[in-house]
Design a protein around this motif. Structure first.
Motif, PDB file in Angstrom:
ATOM      1  N   LYS A 144       0.793  -1.292   0.135  1.00 25.51           N
ATOM      2  CA  LYS A 144      -0.184   0.030   0.013  1.00 25.51           C
ATOM      3  C   LYS A 144       0.834   1.276   0.064  1.00 25.51           C
ATOM      4  N   ALA A 145       1.993   1.201   0.408  1.00 26.34           N
ATOM      5  CA  ALA A 145       2.841   2.503   0.829  1.00 26.34           C
ATOM      6  C   ALA A 145       3.429   2.908  -0.698  1.00 26.34           C
ATOM      7  N   ASN A 146       3.678   2.275  -1.495  1.00 23.81           N
ATOM      8  CA  ASN A 146       4.360   2.373  -2.774  1.00 23.81           C
ATOM      9  C   ASN A 146       3.278   2.153  -3.902  1.00 23.81           C
ATOM     10  N   GLY A 147       2.294   1.615  -3.631  1.00 25.30           N
ATOM     11  CA  GLY A 147       1.213   1.188  -4.799  1.00 25.30           C
ATOM     12  C   GLY A 147       1.443  -0.154  -5.532  1.00 25.30           C
ATOM     13  N   PHE A 148       0.531  -0.551  -6.344  1.00 21.14           N
ATOM     14  CA  PHE A 148       0.655  -1.770  -7.025  1.00 21.14           C
ATOM     15  C   PHE A 148      -0.464  -1.598  -8.190  1.00 21.14           C
ATOM     16  N   ARG A 149      -0.800  -2.812  -8.948  1.00 17.90           N
ATOM     17  CA  ARG A 149      -1.319  -2.467 -10.099  1.00 17.90           C
ATOM     18  C   ARG A 149      -2.505  -4.022  -9.983  1.00 17.90           C
ATOM     19  N   CYS A 150      -3.721  -3.671 -10.428  1.00 17.63           N
ATOM     20  CA  CYS A 150      -4.653  -4.813 -10.358  1.00 17.63           C
ATOM     21  C   CYS A 150      -5.067  -4.802 -11.924  1.00 17.63           C
ATOM     22  N   GLY A 164       5.453  -4.807  -5.454  1.00 17.18           N
ATOM     23  CA  GLY A 164       6.682  -5.150  -4.792  1.00 17.18           C
ATOM     24  C   GLY A 164       7.869  -4.433  -5.621  1.00 17.18           C
ATOM     25  N   GLY A 165       7.608  -3.676  -6.698  1.00 17.19           N
ATOM     26  CA  GLY A 165       8.683  -2.767  -7.560  1.00 17.19           C
ATOM     27  C   GLY A 165       7.678  -2.187  -8.414  1.00 17.19           C
ATOM     28  N   PRO A 166       8.265  -1.359  -9.213  1.00 19.26           N
ATOM     29  CA  PRO A 166       7.946  -0.548 -10.343  1.00 19.26           C
ATOM     30  C   PRO A 166       7.380  -1.795 -11.432  1.00 19.26           C
ATOM     31  N   VAL A 167       5.944  -1.311 -11.725  1.00 16.23           N
ATOM     32  CA  VAL A 167       5.482  -2.626 -12.751  1.00 16.23           C
ATOM     33  C   VAL A 167       5.347  -2.195 -13.955  1.00 16.23           C
TER      34      VAL A 167
END
Ligand code: AMP
Length: 120
Positions: A82-88, A110-113
């Motif tokens: 949640k801190a650095n974001g993610f993609r669905c 878990g890292g830039p996607v």
């Protein structure tokens, strides 16, 4: 298109095929993708027989829909996304590149996607 109860995710739900489970509740099962595309790559699937995200939206109960998205929130928090974001991503149908005809949401992080559509 009718739901094929022999698709691989239906078989995972029935326990006929193992999965690397990360979360489960009354509404969903979540497990690591077998071919991860990011440091964290989790698939979240509803326990009901839904072909795709639009089928889920049209036919699932309010409790199933709330449970599905609450599970994504829970997993994102538990995995520190949640801190650095993610993609669905919910690939849908032929043009969407959907391979497994049981609705699933990819959680990638878990890292830039990278860019949303590779090459775009
Ligand atoms: P999609 O193209 O959106 O239908 O994606 C299907 C995803 O399911 C792909 O990312 C596959 O790597 C993944 N997958 C297929 N079989 C399994 C399995 N047995 N366990 C975990 N992930 C799987």
């Amino acid at each position: 298109m009718t739901y094929d109860s022999n698709n691989i995710f239906a078989r995972i739900l029935r326990g006929e095929i193992p999965c690397d489970r990360v979360y489960e509740d009354d509404h969903v099962l979540a497990f690591n993708d077998i071919a991860p595309q990011a440091p964290v790559h989790i698939l979240v699937i509803p326990k009901g027989d839904y072909l795709s995200i639009d089928d889920f939206g049209a036919k699932a109960s309010a409790a199933e829909i709330k449970g599905f998205f609450a599970a994504i929130d829970h997993i994102a928090a538990a995995r520190g996304l949640k801190a650095n974001g993610f993609r669905c991503i919910a690939n849908t149908g032929t043009h969407g590149g959907q391979e497994v005809p049981h609705f699933h949401m990819h959680i990638l992080g878990g890292g830039p996607v990278g860019r949303m559509v590779p090459g775009a």
